[in-house]
Scaffold this motif. Structure first.
Motif, PDB file in Angstrom:
ATOM      1  N   UNK A  57      80.666 -14.032 -70.552  1.00 43.14           N
ATOM      2  CA  UNK A  57      80.288 -13.962 -71.964  1.00 43.14           C
ATOM      3  C   UNK A  57      80.870 -15.117 -72.765  1.00 43.14           C
ATOM      4  N   UNK A  58      82.138 -15.415 -72.546  1.00 42.23           N
ATOM      5  CA  UNK A  58      82.752 -16.470 -73.350  1.00 42.23           C
ATOM      6  C   UNK A  58      82.221 -17.847 -72.955  1.00 42.23           C
ATOM      7  N   UNK A  59      81.569 -17.921 -71.806  1.00 45.77           N
ATOM      8  CA  UNK A  59      81.005 -19.183 -71.319  1.00 45.77           C
ATOM      9  C   UNK A  59      79.489 -19.214 -71.474  1.00 45.77           C
ATOM     10  N   UNK A  60      78.957 -18.337 -72.328  1.00 43.21           N
ATOM     11  CA  UNK A  60      77.497 -18.195 -72.387  1.00 43.21           C
ATOM     12  C   UNK A  60      76.809 -19.516 -72.696  1.00 43.21           C
ATOM     13  N   UNK A  61      77.378 -20.307 -73.579  1.00 44.69           N
ATOM     14  CA  UNK A  61      76.738 -21.566 -73.956  1.00 44.69           C
ATOM     15  C   UNK A  61      76.657 -22.512 -72.753  1.00 44.69           C
ATOM     16  N   UNK A  62      77.769 -22.683 -72.074  1.00 46.43           N
ATOM     17  CA  UNK A  62      77.751 -23.639 -70.960  1.00 46.43           C
ATOM     18  C   UNK A  62      76.915 -23.116 -69.791  1.00 46.43           C
TER      19      UNK A  62
ATOM     20  N   UNK B 220      63.271 -16.846 -68.390  1.00 45.31           N
ATOM     21  CA  UNK B 220      63.577 -15.853 -67.348  1.00 45.31           C
ATOM     22  C   UNK B 220      64.483 -14.768 -67.929  1.00 45.31           C
ATOM     23  N   UNK B 221      64.402 -13.613 -67.325  1.00 46.33           N
ATOM     24  CA  UNK B 221      64.978 -12.398 -67.930  1.00 46.33           C
ATOM     25  C   UNK B 221      66.483 -12.310 -67.694  1.00 46.33           C
ATOM     26  N   UNK B 222      67.195 -11.958 -68.747  1.00 50.58           N
ATOM     27  CA  UNK B 222      68.645 -11.767 -68.675  1.00 50.58           C
ATOM     28  C   UNK B 222      68.982 -10.360 -69.144  1.00 50.58           C
ATOM     29  N   UNK B 223      69.894  -9.736 -68.438  1.00 43.87           N
ATOM     30  CA  UNK B 223      70.522  -8.509 -68.927  1.00 43.87           C
ATOM     31  C   UNK B 223      72.009  -8.770 -69.091  1.00 43.87           C
TER      32      UNK B 223
ATOM     33  N   UNK C 179      81.420   3.458 -73.278  1.00 46.21           N
ATOM     34  CA  UNK C 179      81.080   2.416 -74.252  1.00 46.21           C
ATOM     35  C   UNK C 179      80.068   1.426 -73.702  1.00 46.21           C
ATOM     36  N   UNK C 180      79.481   1.728 -72.556  1.00 41.53           N
ATOM     37  CA  UNK C 180      78.597   0.722 -71.964  1.00 41.53           C
ATOM     38  C   UNK C 180      77.390   0.461 -72.861  1.00 41.53           C
ATOM     39  N   UNK C 181      76.968  -0.800 -72.858  1.00 45.97           N
ATOM     40  CA  UNK C 181      75.764  -1.201 -73.584  1.00 45.97           C
ATOM     41  C   UNK C 181      74.996  -2.174 -72.701  1.00 45.97           C
ATOM     42  N   UNK C 182      73.672  -2.100 -72.786  1.00 49.66           N
ATOM     43  CA  UNK C 182      72.818  -2.999 -72.027  1.00 49.66           C
ATOM     44  C   UNK C 182      71.938  -3.773 -73.004  1.00 49.66           C
ATOM     45  N   UNK C 183      71.970  -5.076 -72.914  1.00 48.52           N
ATOM     46  CA  UNK C 183      71.162  -5.944 -73.770  1.00 48.52           C
ATOM     47  C   UNK C 183      70.182  -6.731 -72.896  1.00 48.52           C
ATOM     48  N   UNK C 184      69.030  -7.011 -73.466  1.00 47.74           N
ATOM     49  CA  UNK C 184      68.023  -7.816 -72.759  1.00 47.74           C
ATOM     50  C   UNK C 184      67.684  -9.034 -73.608  1.00 47.74           C
ATOM     51  N   UNK C 185      67.497 -10.157 -72.956  1.00 49.08           N
ATOM     52  CA  UNK C 185      66.994 -11.321 -73.699  1.00 49.08           C
ATOM     53  C   UNK C 185      66.429 -12.324 -72.699  1.00 49.08           C
ATOM     54  N   UNK C 186      65.859 -13.392 -73.221  1.00 44.61           N
ATOM     55  CA  UNK C 186      65.471 -14.533 -72.400  1.00 44.61           C
ATOM     56  C   UNK C 186      66.711 -15.405 -72.191  1.00 44.61           C
ATOM     57  N   UNK C 187      66.663 -16.246 -71.156  1.00 42.74           N
ATOM     58  CA  UNK C 187      67.819 -17.102 -70.882  1.00 42.74           C
ATOM     59  C   UNK C 187      68.163 -17.977 -72.087  1.00 42.74           C
ATOM     60  N   UNK C 188      67.136 -18.504 -72.758  1.00 43.62           N
ATOM     61  CA  UNK C 188      67.445 -19.416 -73.865  1.00 43.62           C
ATOM     62  C   UNK C 188      67.926 -18.688 -75.125  1.00 43.62           C
ATOM     63  N   UNK C 189      68.004 -17.369 -75.066  1.00 45.48           N
ATOM     64  CA  UNK C 189      68.561 -16.622 -76.190  1.00 45.48           C
ATOM     65  C   UNK C 189      69.930 -16.027 -75.866  1.00 45.48           C
ATOM     66  N   UNK C 190      70.411 -16.317 -74.671  1.00 45.78           N
ATOM     67  CA  UNK C 190      71.660 -15.682 -74.234  1.00 45.78           C
ATOM     68  C   UNK C 190      72.844 -16.041 -75.129  1.00 45.78           C
TER      69      UNK C 190
ATOM     70  N   UNK D 170      81.989  -7.887 -69.276  1.00 46.63           N
ATOM     71  CA  UNK D 170      80.531  -7.811 -69.143  1.00 46.63           C
ATOM     72  C   UNK D 170      80.064  -8.584 -67.921  1.00 46.63           C
ATOM     73  N   UNK D 171      78.908  -8.182 -67.435  1.00 49.38           N
ATOM     74  CA  UNK D 171      78.231  -8.889 -66.347  1.00 49.38           C
ATOM     75  C   UNK D 171      76.906  -9.419 -66.899  1.00 49.38           C
ATOM     76  N   UNK D 172      76.598 -10.668 -66.593  1.00 53.52           N
ATOM     77  CA  UNK D 172      75.284 -11.225 -66.914  1.00 53.52           C
ATOM     78  C   UNK D 172      74.424 -11.175 -65.658  1.00 53.52           C
ATOM     79  N   UNK D 173      73.253 -10.566 -65.763  1.00 58.14           N
ATOM     80  CA  UNK D 173      72.294 -10.594 -64.644  1.00 58.14           C
ATOM     81  C   UNK D 173      71.103 -11.445 -65.076  1.00 58.14           C
TER      82      UNK D 173
END
Lengths: 290, 290
Positions: free
Chosen positions: A210-215, A229-232, A241-252, A265-268
């Motif tokens: 998460x803290x490296x999302x930009x790079x 492409x799809x990201x969770x 407290x779990x939460x699941x978010x969905x976005x495109x890679x360029x919106x991560x 968090x885990x990025x898939x």
């Protein structure tokens, strides 16, 4: 005040399991590698606690925990598990929060060795699986150097637990037939080389990302991953407290910025064969749940 | 005659665990997603049995198994686990041996849907983790299409169990900081493109790879993996028949040919950063154990 059931709560189950197991015929595939029993002979088990929830430990892991004289535990192991240790067991926190390590790794290694050399049954309780991003190899090197006996009790790794939380699959036949587990950043702040991850048919599970999302986003886009492409993002998987978010890679990056408290968090990130065959980047709905 | 302890052997443990859990304070991270309880409402849990040994199932997985009306189980799940299902549960084998499928996938999908629609609590017991090389996505698609409720109980995937058997680590800080899970062959006999795996600092865990040892070796060497990088072959991990073999990558094919009965097995192939920094392919002892 918190009232908990007495500690030996699991003991009947473990005893029953042992009794049942002892009655299995020869040739059964059931198998437990028991720690050394000789008097004064210490033993260290690197035990995977599973992620997030106490009931994701294995039966073998629970048994080791209940037999331990001393437990060295991580930040992310479910604290409820510690209640299952023996009343006389010493419980020692050796966790590493980002930027705030309770103890250097070398000191953890030394403590494991000392406890075993003092004849104790030691559990090193690790979040997830001890073999994946857990620095178990460094502990094993120290134990080997000191002649201390040890083993590994495997666990559910965070990527599997996160995918289960999201009700998604790390591989899908004909869509994603390769799974890469990587971290957001490397030792000594080295950068990941994402170019060798770039292949349609891949799921990338990124730990501590998460803290490296930009790079990560820039690296993957630069390597050829489709922007759409799809990201969770699975935050605090298998906890209440779990939460699941969905976005495109360029919106991560934007998503992670919008939700500052996602860790752990885990990025898939999935680049399916269908994505590739369509010739264009698929357009997914940008859905941010919870 | 095989005598086994009575089936409800685990019930006290599960009840105790439940009781303990119910007494946890709010905000505890302990969390169990319970299947739907409404009368006549069926539910399917895709449960990771873990590999090889019955005590590598999670507590949650065992609980689901004990609550099931019907269990559809795979070839590689420990048969001892089936003894833990209810006496009245139907146990249905739907395994796939190489070249010998008990049942086509579409039929398995249809059975899961039918059982749930009949109001049953269904466990689909899968070796390892349901999200990795388990065709769970196809089952999920069928259940989604039919409006059947389902979830996933994650498990210990075979690579983790195999590494634990070999007392080795899938990642090692500063040595192998990326883990790739792949299979020996792809859907419709497509070939793996190994070129994108070729990066120092990688562990490749290859599932179902023994029969493809020749093509894997050639593919990896062709992609640039060092001929001398270290390989472990873990056969029947976490069973009493487990064996661990070591060789160089360029000896993998010969090793598999020499030992015809290795399946099921995991290949762990490591290209460390030390290998890369040394400039030459390291020479490992060729040790074939057991």
């Amino acid at each position: 005040m918190i009232t908990l059931a007495p500690k030996p709560l699991f003991t009947p189950l473990i005893l029953a399991f042992r009794a049942w197991q002892a009655r299995l015929p020869n040739g059964s595939t059931t198998h437990i590698a028991a720690p050394a029993k000789a008097a004064k002979q210490g033993f260290v088990s690197l035990v995977g606690a599973g992620p997030g929830s106490a009931d994701l430990i294995t039966l073998r892991g629970l048994e080791r925990l209940q037999a331990a004289d001393v437990v060295y535990y991580d930040r992310l192991a479910d604290p409820a598990l510690l209640k299952r240790a023996r009343k006389t067991a010493r419980l020692i926190y050796v966790g590493k929060a980002p930027g705030c390590h309770a103890m250097p790794q070398a000191q953890i290694n030394a403590l494991l060795v000392q406890s075993a050399q003092a004849g104790q049954q030691v559990v090193r309780l690790k979040c997830g699986d001890p073999g994946i991003f857990g620095r178990g190899a460094e502990e094993a090197d120290a134990m080997n150097a000191a002649g201390v006996a040890w083993d590994i009790v495997p666990g559910v790794t965070s990527a599997c637990a996160a995918a289960a939380s999201a009700r998604s699959f790390l591989t899908e036949r004909g869509q994603t037939e390769r799974l890469i587990l990587a971290t957001g950043h490397l030792r000594h702040d080295g950068a990941q080389d994402w170019t060798t991850t770039a292949q349609a048919g891949t799921t990338l599970a990124c730990y501590m990302g998460v803290s490296q999302a930009a790079s990560i986003t820039q690296g993957l886009l630069g390597a050829g991953w489709p922007a759409a492409c799809a990201v969770q993002v699975i935050s605090k998987a298998q906890t209440r407290e779990e939460q699941v978010f969905h976005c495109r890679l360029d919106r991560l990056e934007a998503l992670c910025a919008q939700h500052p408290n996602l860790n752990p968090a885990i990025l898939l990130i999935r680049w399916t064969l269908t994505d590739a065959a369509s010739g264009v980047s698929p357009v997914h709905t940008i859905a941010v749940s919870a």
